[in-house]
Design a protein around this motif. Structure first.
Motif, short mmCIF file in Angstrom:
data_model
loop_
_atom_site.label_atom_id
_atom_site.label_comp_id
_atom_site.label_asym_id
_atom_site.label_seq_id
_atom_site.Cartn_x
_atom_site.Cartn_y
_atom_site.Cartn_z
N PRO A 133 -8.21 3.71 7.86
CA PRO A 133 -7.95 4.93 7.07
C PRO A 133 -8.62 6.17 7.66
O PRO A 133 -8.04 7.27 7.62
N ILE A 134 -9.82 6.00 8.21
CA ILE A 134 -10.53 7.13 8.83
C ILE A 134 -9.78 7.56 10.09
O ILE A 134 -9.56 8.76 10.33
N ALA A 135 -9.40 6.58 10.92
CA ALA A 135 -8.69 6.89 12.16
C ALA A 135 -7.37 7.58 11.88
O ALA A 135 -6.99 8.54 12.57
N ALA A 136 -6.65 7.12 10.86
CA ALA A 136 -5.37 7.72 10.53
C ALA A 136 -5.53 9.18 10.14
O ALA A 136 -4.74 10.05 10.56
N GLU A 137 -6.56 9.49 9.36
CA GLU A 137 -6.81 10.89 8.96
C GLU A 137 -7.19 11.73 10.18
O GLU A 137 -6.70 12.85 10.35
N LEU A 138 -8.06 11.22 11.03
CA LEU A 138 -8.48 11.96 12.21
C LEU A 138 -7.30 12.21 13.16
O LEU A 138 -7.12 13.32 13.67
N PHE A 139 -6.51 11.19 13.39
CA PHE A 139 -5.37 11.33 14.30
C PHE A 139 -4.33 12.28 13.71
O PHE A 139 -3.74 13.09 14.43
N ARG A 140 -4.09 12.18 12.39
CA ARG A 140 -3.10 13.05 11.76
C ARG A 140 -3.54 14.51 11.81
O ARG A 140 -2.76 15.39 12.19
N GLN A 141 -4.80 14.76 11.45
CA GLN A 141 -5.28 16.14 11.43
C GLN A 141 -5.43 16.72 12.83
O GLN A 141 -5.34 17.93 13.03
N SER A 142 -5.69 15.85 13.82
CA SER A 142 -5.80 16.32 15.21
C SER A 142 -4.47 16.26 15.95
O SER A 142 -4.40 16.65 17.11
N ASP A 143 -3.41 15.76 15.27
CA ASP A 143 -2.07 15.61 15.84
C ASP A 143 -2.09 14.79 17.13
O ASP A 143 -1.45 15.14 18.13
#
Length: 472
Positions: A133-143
């Motif tokens: 869940p943390i990685a998904a948020e980081l990757f999504r926000q960083s595109d």
């Protein structure tokens, strides 16, 4: 049939079974189905009368044994990760990390969180569920393209903290100690050198892959998004320190229980409740890591629930169902791989391979290649390592003593070699990682394989460093 042609025939059967499972896994077919098909197909060609006994007595025995030990850990890890998602803790950590370090460091943050968890004693399977869940948020926000996420998590959880960094509590760093009389801190400087090599080269590769993808116009949503974390946009995010505390609770409780459980139970525990006809004896040292992980995850789950009960309660029923379903698929897939590896290791073709590997010159090179190849064939770091050391451990020790090579170096090389080519397409951790992230082998395995090559190269880099400098 001559001996040579019989050996070639047995070797071909073993390699064909391995190829079938790898192709099935890469094409996205269920390994729960294809692992027994590949394994029993190989047994059928070797000895048709052994199919039923091998299936029940070997494949299913190992498969059920894995589930007995690890399904509770995987299920609790999935539930902990789901609560991190529903509570907004994962989004809070991601937003804070991006504010402090910048969007360009999203991948480095994921690697760091994975490394902290696994070096703190959290099982790599648990780390995948907790970090996703943390990685998904980081990757999504960083595109950042999602297809690079499994490789990023693999670098943090499946490489240097698993078997290179001295003192790692992961099983791959513990197994050699029983063969060489060493401990988890064996060859500390070589371990540190290897860790720096893996982390540096791995991060350089990930950043290169990210820049290349962006030049092509790829972003987070360039591929079909599945199994996406769902945090309610209307909730007020907790302070990131509170969110990080949830991860710290798991690591700290795991660390404490690792040392306390042997004190509480001793070397073994005899369970004899009034309604039991037979006493059940548990060998505590073999179960300590599992019991401590279960206790740590329960503590983390209770912590999040206590902090965010009102936030998570509305979606807890549905969220927990999804978490348990995902855990069941991941556990069954890995257990099937475990059964497959046990059958393959019992085939005569596997013996042909292991005997041929013994001819490789040089104690360290011989050990490294043996462990690497056997781990790759079985698709299991711990499985390949155990098989290689059980069969050739005494030979490795004798050769090392003759060459004046410290047994600590043998320990470090064996441990590191187990975690290289074990991450082939049929590896249980790889299948779990892809299932959790909602990606396929076609989409994301290429990145994992490149991390695998870096990890494998690190073994030979360390052997070279030892021979050049003598550092241990």
């Amino acid at each position: 049939m001559s001996f040579i042609s019989l050996s070639a025939h047995n070797l071909l059967i073993t390699l064909s079974a391995l190829a079938l499972l790898m192709v099935a896994a890469y094409r996205g077919w269920s390994v729960i189905i294809f692992a027994p098909i590949a394994a029993m197909g190989a047994v059928l060609l070797v000895d048709p009368t052994a199919v039923a006994p091998a299936f029940t007595g070997l494949f299913m025995d190992k498969m059920v044994g894995f589930l007995k030990l690890y399904f509770p850990v995987i299920m609790l890890g999935a539930l902990f990760g789901k609560l991190m998602e529903l509570s907004g803790f994962s989004r809070s950590i991601a937003a804070s990390a991006i504010r402090v370090l910048g969007r360009e460091h999203g991948m480095t943050i994921v690697v760091g969180v994975c490394a902290l968890l696994t070096y703190g004693g959290v099982s790599l399977f648990v780390a995948v569920f907790a970090v996703y869940p943390i990685a998904a948020e980081l990757f999504r926000q960083s595109d950042i393209p999602k297809r690079l996420m499994p490789a990023t998590i693999a670098l943090g959880a499946l490489t240097f903290t698993m078997d290179a960094l001295p003192g790692s509590p992961q099983i791959q760093n513990i197994i050699p100690s029983s063969f060489f009389g060493t401990n988890s801190w064996a060859a500390p400087w070589l371990g540190v050198i290897a860790s720096i090599f893996i982390l540096t080269v791995g991060l350089l590769y990930l950043q290169h892959a990210r820049r290349k993808a962006h030049r092509k116009g790829e972003g987070y949503a360039s591929s079909e998004l599945k199994n996406e974390p769902q945090t309610d946009d209307s909730i007020k995010l907790s302070h990131p320190a509170l969110a990080m505390t949830a991860l710290a609770v798991v690591s700290v409780v795991n660390f404490l229980l690792t040392y306390k459980i042997p004190d509480w139970y001793g070397a073994s525990h005899a369970l004899n409740l009034p309604g039991m006809a037979v006493t059940v004896t548990s060998e505590v040292p073999k179960l300590t890591a599992i019991w401590s992980a279960e206790g740590a995850l329960l503590a983390g789950i209770l912590f999040i629930t206590a902090c965010c009960f009102r936030i998570i309660t509305a979606r807890l029923a549905e969220g927990s169902k999804n978490a348990v379903l995902g855990a069941a698929v991941a556990a069954m897939s890995t257990a099937s791989e475990y059964g497959f590896g046990a059958v393959i290791a019992a085939l005569p073709g596997f013996l042909v391979i292991s005997q041929a590997l013994q001819a490789i010159p040089g104690p360290l090179l011989n050990e490294a290649v043996n462990v690497t190849v056997l781990s790759g064939i079985t698709g299991s770091a711990s499985g390949g390592l155990s098989i290689a050391l059980a069969a050739m451990g005494d030979q490795f020790v004798a050769a090392a003593n003759a060459a004046n090579i410290p047994l600590e170096v043998l320990h470090r090389v064996a441990s590191m070699a187990s975690g290289g080519m074990d991450t082939m397409p049929h590896n249980g951790a790889v299948i779990t990682l892809l299932a959790v992230t909602g990606l396929t082998h076609r989409e994301a395995y290429g990145g994992i394989f490149k991390i695998t090559l870096i990890k494998t190269a690190a073994v030979f880099f360390v052997i070279g460093a030892y021979h050049l400098t003598g550092v241990v």
